[in-house]
Enzyme design. Structure first.
Site, PDB file in Angstrom:
ATOM      1  N   THR A   8       0.841  -1.199   0.000  1.00  0.00           N
ATOM      2  CA  THR A   8       0.000   0.000   0.000  1.00  0.00           C
ATOM      3  C   THR A   8       0.871   1.242   0.000  1.00  0.00           C
ATOM      4  O   THR A   8       1.983   1.228   0.532  1.00  0.00           O
ATOM      5  CB  THR A   8      -0.930   0.042   1.245  1.00  0.00           C
ATOM      6  OG1 THR A   8      -1.741   1.220   1.179  1.00  0.00           O
ATOM      7  CG2 THR A   8      -0.162   0.068   2.555  1.00  0.00           C
ATOM      8  N   LYS A  13      -3.839   3.665   6.022  1.00  0.00           N
ATOM      9  CA  LYS A  13      -4.227   2.251   5.970  1.00  0.00           C
ATOM     10  C   LYS A  13      -3.174   1.401   6.687  1.00  0.00           C
ATOM     11  O   LYS A  13      -3.510   0.462   7.390  1.00  0.00           O
ATOM     12  CB  LYS A  13      -4.285   1.772   4.517  1.00  0.00           C
ATOM     13  CG  LYS A  13      -5.493   2.180   3.735  1.00  0.00           C
ATOM     14  CD  LYS A  13      -5.401   1.447   2.388  1.00  0.00           C
ATOM     15  CE  LYS A  13      -6.490   1.781   1.438  1.00  0.00           C
ATOM     16  NZ  LYS A  13      -6.319   1.071   0.155  1.00  0.00           N
ATOM     17  N   GLU A  37      -3.954   0.227 -11.262  1.00  0.00           N
ATOM     18  CA  GLU A  37      -5.347   0.293 -10.796  1.00  0.00           C
ATOM     19  C   GLU A  37      -6.273  -0.126 -11.925  1.00  0.00           C
ATOM     20  O   GLU A  37      -6.490   0.613 -12.880  1.00  0.00           O
ATOM     21  CB  GLU A  37      -5.701   1.706 -10.320  1.00  0.00           C
ATOM     22  CG  GLU A  37      -5.263   2.000  -8.902  1.00  0.00           C
ATOM     23  CD  GLU A  37      -6.204   1.443  -7.824  1.00  0.00           C
ATOM     24  OE1 GLU A  37      -7.412   1.247  -8.100  1.00  0.00           O
ATOM     25  OE2 GLU A  37      -5.721   1.198  -6.704  1.00  0.00           O
ATOM     26  N   ASP A  66      -8.335  -2.812  -0.934  1.00  0.00           N
ATOM     27  CA  ASP A  66      -9.019  -1.861  -1.791  1.00  0.00           C
ATOM     28  C   ASP A  66     -10.317  -1.469  -1.094  1.00  0.00           C
ATOM     29  O   ASP A  66     -11.095  -2.332  -0.696  1.00  0.00           O
ATOM     30  CB  ASP A  66      -9.287  -2.470  -3.173  1.00  0.00           C
ATOM     31  CG  ASP A  66      -9.423  -1.358  -4.201  1.00  0.00           C
ATOM     32  OD1 ASP A  66      -8.501  -0.534  -4.304  1.00  0.00           O
ATOM     33  OD2 ASP A  66     -10.478  -1.280  -4.861  1.00  0.00           O
ATOM     34  N   PHE A 142      -8.861   9.647   8.195  1.00  0.00           N
ATOM     35  CA  PHE A 142      -8.447  10.202   6.904  1.00  0.00           C
ATOM     36  C   PHE A 142      -9.620  10.113   5.930  1.00  0.00           C
ATOM     37  O   PHE A 142     -10.687   9.591   6.277  1.00  0.00           O
ATOM     38  CB  PHE A 142      -7.230   9.442   6.357  1.00  0.00           C
ATOM     39  CG  PHE A 142      -7.501   8.009   5.988  1.00  0.00           C
ATOM     40  CD1 PHE A 142      -7.610   7.022   6.961  1.00  0.00           C
ATOM     41  CD2 PHE A 142      -7.640   7.626   4.652  1.00  0.00           C
ATOM     42  CE1 PHE A 142      -7.853   5.701   6.614  1.00  0.00           C
ATOM     43  CE2 PHE A 142      -7.886   6.298   4.298  1.00  0.00           C
ATOM     44  CZ  PHE A 142      -7.991   5.342   5.291  1.00  0.00           C
ATOM     45  N   GLY A 143      -9.419  10.607   4.729  1.00  0.00           N
ATOM     46  CA  GLY A 143     -10.411  10.470   3.659  1.00  0.00           C
ATOM     47  C   GLY A 143     -11.812  10.906   4.079  1.00  0.00           C
ATOM     48  O   GLY A 143     -12.029  12.033   4.530  1.00  0.00           O
ATOM     49  N   ASP A 145     -13.593   9.873   6.561  1.00  0.00           N
ATOM     50  CA  ASP A 145     -13.914   9.669   7.978  1.00  0.00           C
ATOM     51  C   ASP A 145     -14.697  10.834   8.607  1.00  0.00           C
ATOM     52  O   ASP A 145     -15.635  10.590   9.362  1.00  0.00           O
ATOM     53  CB  ASP A 145     -12.637   9.393   8.789  1.00  0.00           C
ATOM     54  CG  ASP A 145     -12.145   7.963   8.590  1.00  0.00           C
ATOM     55  OD1 ASP A 145     -12.939   7.118   8.146  1.00  0.00           O
ATOM     56  OD2 ASP A 145     -10.961   7.703   8.873  1.00  0.00           O
ATOM     57  N   ARG A 169     -12.404  -1.924   7.449  1.00  0.00           N
ATOM     58  CA  ARG A 169     -11.040  -2.479   7.381  1.00  0.00           C
ATOM     59  C   ARG A 169     -10.820  -3.480   8.511  1.00  0.00           C
ATOM     60  O   ARG A 169     -10.248  -4.556   8.304  1.00  0.00           O
ATOM     61  CB  ARG A 169     -10.025  -1.328   7.459  1.00  0.00           C
ATOM     62  CG  ARG A 169      -8.559  -1.762   7.380  1.00  0.00           C
ATOM     63  CD  ARG A 169      -7.646  -0.624   6.969  1.00  0.00           C
ATOM     64  NE  ARG A 169      -8.005  -0.131   5.650  1.00  0.00           N
ATOM     65  CZ  ARG A 169      -8.659   1.019   5.429  1.00  0.00           C
ATOM     66  NH1 ARG A 169      -8.966   1.827   6.413  1.00  0.00           N
ATOM     67  NH2 ARG A 169      -8.989   1.372   4.199  1.00  0.00           N
TER      68      ARG A 169
HETATM   69  P1  ITT Z   1      -3.443   1.957  -1.829  1.00  0.00           P
HETATM   70  O1  ITT Z   1      -2.037   2.352  -2.096  1.00  0.00           O
HETATM   71  O2  ITT Z   1      -3.589   0.978  -0.689  1.00  0.00           O
HETATM   72  O3  ITT Z   1      -4.221   1.517  -3.056  1.00  0.00           O
HETATM   73  P2  ITT Z   1      -5.319   4.188  -1.847  1.00  0.00           P
HETATM   74  O4  ITT Z   1      -5.480   5.384  -0.975  1.00  0.00           O
HETATM   75  O5  ITT Z   1      -5.146   4.390  -3.317  1.00  0.00           O
HETATM   76  O6  ITT Z   1      -4.128   3.301  -1.257  1.00  0.00           O
HETATM   77  P3  ITT Z   1      -7.929   2.922  -2.217  1.00  0.00           P
HETATM   78  O7  ITT Z   1      -7.906   2.967  -3.698  1.00  0.00           O
HETATM   79  O8  ITT Z   1      -8.422   1.672  -1.547  1.00  0.00           O
HETATM   80  O9  ITT Z   1      -6.496   3.182  -1.581  1.00  0.00           O
HETATM   81  O10 ITT Z   1      -8.627   4.184  -1.589  1.00  0.00           O
HETATM   82  C1  ITT Z   1      -9.840   4.576  -1.693  1.00  0.00           C
HETATM   83  C2  ITT Z   1     -10.040   5.925  -1.036  1.00  0.00           C
HETATM   84  O11 ITT Z   1     -11.149   5.731  -0.156  1.00  0.00           O
HETATM   85  C3  ITT Z   1      -8.912   6.460  -0.142  1.00  0.00           C
HETATM   86  O12 ITT Z   1      -7.994   7.243  -0.847  1.00  0.00           O
HETATM   87  C4  ITT Z   1      -9.698   7.292   0.873  1.00  0.00           C
HETATM   88  O13 ITT Z   1     -10.011   8.552   0.340  1.00  0.00           O
HETATM   89  C5  ITT Z   1     -10.979   6.473   0.999  1.00  0.00           C
HETATM   90  N1  ITT Z   1     -10.917   5.561   2.138  1.00  0.00           N
HETATM   91  C6  ITT Z   1     -10.514   4.266   2.158  1.00  0.00           C
HETATM   92  N2  ITT Z   1     -10.580   3.764   3.381  1.00  0.00           N
HETATM   93  C7  ITT Z   1     -11.021   4.755   4.169  1.00  0.00           C
HETATM   94  C8  ITT Z   1     -11.264   4.877   5.549  1.00  0.00           C
HETATM   95  O14 ITT Z   1     -11.059   3.874   6.390  1.00  0.00           O
HETATM   96  N3  ITT Z   1     -11.701   6.045   6.001  1.00  0.00           N
HETATM   97  C9  ITT Z   1     -11.911   7.088   5.171  1.00  0.00           C
HETATM   98  N4  ITT Z   1     -11.693   7.071   3.876  1.00  0.00           N
HETATM   99  C10 ITT Z   1     -11.243   5.914   3.359  1.00  0.00           C
END
Ligand code: ITT
Length: 185
Positions: A8, A13, A37, A66, A142-143, A145, A169
């Site tokens: 990752t 994560k 991807e 993912d 993050f993201g 949340d 997760r």
């Molecule tokens: P990898 O390198 O693991 O692929 P990534 O950030 O690209 O990292 P994803 O494609 O799975 O991973 O990400 C999807 C998006 O969804 C991520 O960038 C966040 O914005 C959001 N996301 C995933 N899990 C989350 C969580 O637990 N809480 C909040 N947002 C989350």
């Protein structure tokens, strides 16, 4: 302690995985493996593809994660496009898109993919159902949340340990750990 190699690029994560899998006896090490991807509509296909791609490339067992958020009123959007939407629109725009919507239901989903070199990938799905808040709240996580409400608090208001106990997760990774117990490498 058994090691799990986690491909990752997302530091949040990784931190969560170390906590979730650490609690059930696994050490997590990050791997640098930027898998392509895949453009697919479901997380399972993307996760299985990523796990197999990295396992074959690095010649070792690999876990990937993912994840995405599926918003009911937006017909499941952004789902597999969650990363793109977070990067290009952000939470405020998502809230704006949902202005006036009374159906606030959303599901966070993680699909953990695991594969041995030359093997078939295995996938483990974890979900948590909540609602989209009316405003961003909290400084943790993050993201998405800060806009994901679960039992009165956003995930942004929860410390990692609390989020991990109920999160998509946490659920997916605990399923994976359980499977590993009966399928040792
Ligand atoms: P990898 O390198 O693991 O692929 P990534 O950030 O690209 O990292 P994803 O494609 O799975 O991973 O990400 C999807 C998006 O969804 C991520 O960038 C966040 O914005 C959001 N996301 C995933 N899990 C989350 C969580 O637990 N809480 C909040 N947002 C989350």
């Amino acid at each position: 302690m058994h090691k799990i190699y986690f491909a990752t690029g997302n530091a949040h994560k990784l931190r969560e995985a170390k906590n979730i899998l650490g609690e059930v006896g696994y050490e997590v090490e990050q791997l640098d493996c930027d898998y392509p991807e895949l453009q697919a509509d479901d997380l399972e296909t993307i996760s299985a593809y990523g796990a197999r791609w990295c396992a074959d490339k690095l010649d070792r067992d690999v876990m990937v994660d993912d994840s995405g958020i599926f918003i009911d009123a937006l017909n499941g959007f952004p789902g597999p496009y969650s990363r793109y939407v977070e990067d290009h629109l952000g939470n405020q725009k998502v809230l704006k898109l949902m202005e006036g919507d009374t159906n606030r239901k959303a599901v966070f989903r993680t699909v953990v993919g695991f594969c041995l070199p030359g093997g078939e990938p295995h996938t483990f799905i974890g979900e948590v159902v909540g609602t989209i808040s009316l405003e961003e709240r909290g400084v943790h996580g993050f993201g998405y949340d800060p806009i994901f409400l679960y039992e009165g608090q956003t995930f942004g208001e929860l410390e990692d340990v609390k989020k991990n106990r109920v999160s998509h997760r946490g659920n997916a990774m605990r399923k994976f750990a359980h499977w590993l117990e009966s399928n040792p490498r």
